[in-house]
Design an enzyme around this catalytic site. Structure first.
Site, short mmCIF file in Angstrom:
data_model
loop_
_atom_site.label_atom_id
_atom_site.label_comp_id
_atom_site.label_asym_id
_atom_site.label_seq_id
_atom_site.Cartn_x
_atom_site.Cartn_y
_atom_site.Cartn_z
N ASP A 1 0.88 -1.17 0.00
CA ASP A 1 0.00 0.00 0.00
C ASP A 1 0.91 1.21 0.00
O ASP A 1 1.60 1.48 0.98
CB ASP A 1 -0.88 -0.04 1.26
CG ASP A 1 -1.68 1.25 1.45
OD1 ASP A 1 -1.52 2.19 0.66
OD2 ASP A 1 -2.47 1.30 2.43
N LYS B 1 -2.67 -2.17 8.08
CA LYS B 1 -2.74 -3.63 8.17
C LYS B 1 -1.87 -4.27 7.10
O LYS B 1 -1.51 -3.65 6.11
CB LYS B 1 -4.19 -4.09 8.06
CG LYS B 1 -4.83 -4.31 9.43
CD LYS B 1 -4.10 -5.39 10.23
CE LYS B 1 -4.57 -5.43 11.66
NZ LYS B 1 -3.58 -5.92 12.61
N TYR C 1 1.67 0.79 14.92
CA TYR C 1 0.67 0.53 13.90
C TYR C 1 0.88 1.45 12.69
O TYR C 1 0.90 2.65 12.83
CB TYR C 1 -0.75 0.72 14.45
CG TYR C 1 -1.77 0.44 13.39
CD1 TYR C 1 -1.98 -0.86 12.96
CD2 TYR C 1 -2.47 1.46 12.77
CE1 TYR C 1 -2.88 -1.14 11.94
CE2 TYR C 1 -3.37 1.20 11.75
CZ TYR C 1 -3.57 -0.11 11.34
OH TYR C 1 -4.45 -0.37 10.34
C1 F6R Z 1 -6.93 0.04 8.09
C2 F6R Z 1 -6.57 1.43 7.78
C3 F6R Z 1 -7.53 2.50 8.11
C4 F6R Z 1 -6.90 3.62 8.92
C5 F6R Z 1 -7.90 4.71 9.28
C6 F6R Z 1 -7.28 5.88 10.03
O1 F6R Z 1 -5.94 -0.82 7.68
O2 F6R Z 1 -5.52 1.69 7.27
O3 F6R Z 1 -8.67 2.00 8.73
O4 F6R Z 1 -6.33 3.09 10.09
O5 F6R Z 1 -8.51 5.22 8.11
O6 F6R Z 1 -6.22 6.37 9.28
P1 F6R Z 1 -5.37 7.62 9.77
O7 F6R Z 1 -4.95 7.35 11.18
O8 F6R Z 1 -4.23 7.71 8.82
O9 F6R Z 1 -6.28 8.82 9.69
MG MG Z 2 -3.78 2.45 3.21
MG MG Z 3 -4.71 -2.02 2.58
#
Ligand code: F6R
Ligand code: MG
Ligand code: MG
Length: 366
Positions: A13, A232, A229
Site C-alpha cells: 500500500d 494492516k 501501527y
Molecule cells: C486500516 C486502515 C484504516 C486507517 C484509518 C485511520 O488498515 O488503514 O482503517 O487506520 O482510516 O487512518 P489515519 O490514522 O491515517 O487517519
Molecule cells: Mg492504506
Molecule cells: Mg490495505
C-alpha cells in the site's frame, strides 16, 4: 525437462484513493509500464498488476527463483515510483508500507508483503492468487486449513489417490521469529492448537507429501517491523490447483463462510472477511469490512493466462449477505470487545501511550 518457473506476488500500500479505499489509476498504469519494459527486455516471463482495496499487487512470473534480488529490487523501485505519483496527487498514506529508506538485497522485512513459489510447470497448471485488504496474514489460517486438511471441504482428500496422503504445513510464530512443520492428517489436532491463534501463528507454506509446493502465503507483519501501527498487512496467498492439488472449487469453497478476521477500521477491529469481485474490492464502510479477491490463472510456458475473477459468481452472494449481517451485528458493539480487538492486540496502537499518560492516575486498590 523445462526449467522451473517462479511465481512471485509482491504487494504494498503506497497510497490510497480516497483515504484507504482504492489505488489511483495513474499508479496502476505506471506499474504496468515499468513491468512491461522489464518483460520486453526478458527480465520477466509475464506479469499482471491488480489491486485489492488500497493495496497494489504485482503478480510476476520469471526464471530467477524465490528471494531473487533483481525481482525484489524491481518491485521496490516500482513502489518508490508509485509513491512519488501518490505524493504528487497528495493521495492518502503515500509510501505507507515502505518502512525502510534503501533497498538492501531483499524486500522482505522492508514493509511490502511477499509470497513466492517455484515449480515445474505441469501439462496444465491452474493457480489462484488470493489477495485481501484490511486484515492480517492470520486470516488465511482457517481457509487454508479447510482447503488442505478438511475432507468436509475438500473431497479430493478422500477421493483423489494423489492427495490422500495429506499435506505438510509450515507455520510461523511471528512473535518469536521461528517456524514449525505439521504433517496432516497425523498432526491435525496439534496444528489446530496453533493456527487457531492466527494473531501469532500463521500458515506460511503448504507442501504435498512428495515435497511439491502447494501454497505460499505472505506472513509479513508491518507492526512487528515498524514497532507501531502503520496499517494492516493485507496479505496474499498463492494456491496451486487440480491434478493432485485441491480443485479450483475446493480452494474457493471455504470463502462461502465469511469468517471473522482482525483488521477493519484502524486495524483494531474484528470483522467478517467478505469475498468480492475485483470491481467490489473497495472497502468503504468503516474502512471495510475486510475483503478478499481471487484471481485465477493458467500458467502456460511462464505466461499468466487470465485472470478469471473467481468470486464474481452469484454463488458467493449469500456469503456477501451474511458478511453484511455480521458487520451490522459487530458494529453495534461500537468500541466494545469483541468487535474492538483485545488489549494485547492494541499494543502497537495509541494504547501504550494512553497507559503511560494515565499511569499516575491509577490508585492501588486494597
Ligand atoms: C486500516 C486502515 C484504516 C486507517 C484509518 C485511520 O488498515 O488503514 O482503517 O487506520 O482510516 O487512518 P489515519 O490514522 O491515517 O487517519
Ligand atoms: Mg492504506
Ligand atoms: Mg490495505
Amino acid at each position: 525437462m523445462a526449467d522451473k518457473i517462479t511465481l512471485s506476488v509482491i504487494k504494498a500500500d503506497v497510497g490510497g484513493l480516497v483515504g484507504h479505499t482504492s489505488v489511483h489509476p495513474d499508479m496502476m498504469e505506471a506499474a504496468r509500464q515499468r513491468l512491461g519494459k522489464v518483460k520486453t527486455k526478458g527480465g520477466l516471463s509475464d506479469f499482471h498488476v491488480t489491486r485489492c482495496g488500497d493495496d497494489m499487487e504485482l503478480i510476476m512470473t520469471h526464471g530467477e527463483g524465490p528471494d531473487n534480488e533483481k525481482i525484489h529490487k524491481l518491485a521496490w523501485d516500482l513502489f518508490v515510483e508509485c509513491t512519488e505519483i501518490a505524493k504528487s496527487l497528495k493521495l492518502y498514506g503515500a509510501g505507507q508500507d515502505l518502512l525502510k529508506d534503501a533497498f538492501s538485497g531483499t524486500i522482505k522485512g522492508m514493509g511490502p508483503g511477499v509470497a513466492e513459489i517455484e515449480f515445474q510447470e505441469r501439462k496444465s497448471d491452474p493457480v489462484i492468487v488470493f489477495m485481501a485488504d484490511k486484515t492480517s496474514p492470520g486470516a488465511w489460517n482457517l481457509p487454508l486449513f479447510q482447503i488442505f486438511a478438511n475432507p468436509f471441504n475438500t473431497a479430493g482428500l478422500i477421493i483423489d489417490p494423489t492427495m490422500h496422503e495429506g499435506f505438510r504445513f509450515k507455520v510461523v510464530d511471528v512473535f518469536e521469529n521461528r517456524s514449525i512443520e505439521f504433517s496432516c492428517p497425523e498432526d491435525l489436532y496439534d496444528l489446530l492448537m496453533f493456527i487457531g491463534a492466527p494473531r501469532r501463528f500463521m500458515i506460511h507454506e503448504i507442501y504435498r507429501k512428495d515435497g511439491e509446493i502447494a501454497a505460499c502465503a505472505s506472513t509479513q507483519k508491518l507492526s512487528l517491523i515498524a514497532g507501531k501501527y502503520v496499517g494492516k498487512d493485507d496479505p496474499v496467498v498463492i494456491v496451486r490447483c487440480q491434478s493432485g492439488f485441491p480443485a479450483v472449487g475446493e480452494a474457493l469453497e471455504p470463502f462461502a463462510f465469511p469468517h471473522i478476521v482482525e483488521g477493519w477500521m484502524r486495524g483494531s477491529h474484528n470483522g467478517p472477511l467478505m469475498p468480492v469481485s475485483f470491481e467490489q474490492a473497495n472497502p468503504s464502510r468503516f474502512d471495510g469490512p475486510p475483503r478478499v479477491i481471487a484471481a485465477g490463472f493458467q500458467v502456460a510456458d511462464g505466461q499468466l493466462v487470465g485472470p478469471r475473477d473467481l468470486f464474481d459468481d452469484p454463488a458467493f452472494d449469500e456469503a456477501r449477505k451474511k458478511a453484511n449481517e455480521i458487520a451490522n451485528y459487530l458494529r453495534a458493539h461500537g468500541p466494545f470487545e469483541p468487535h474492538r480487538l483485545g488489549l494485547e492486540d492494541l499494543e502497537y496502537t495509541t494504547m501504550p501511550k494512553l497507559m503511560d499518560k494515565l499511569a499516575a492516575r491509577f490508585q492501588r486498590e486494597a
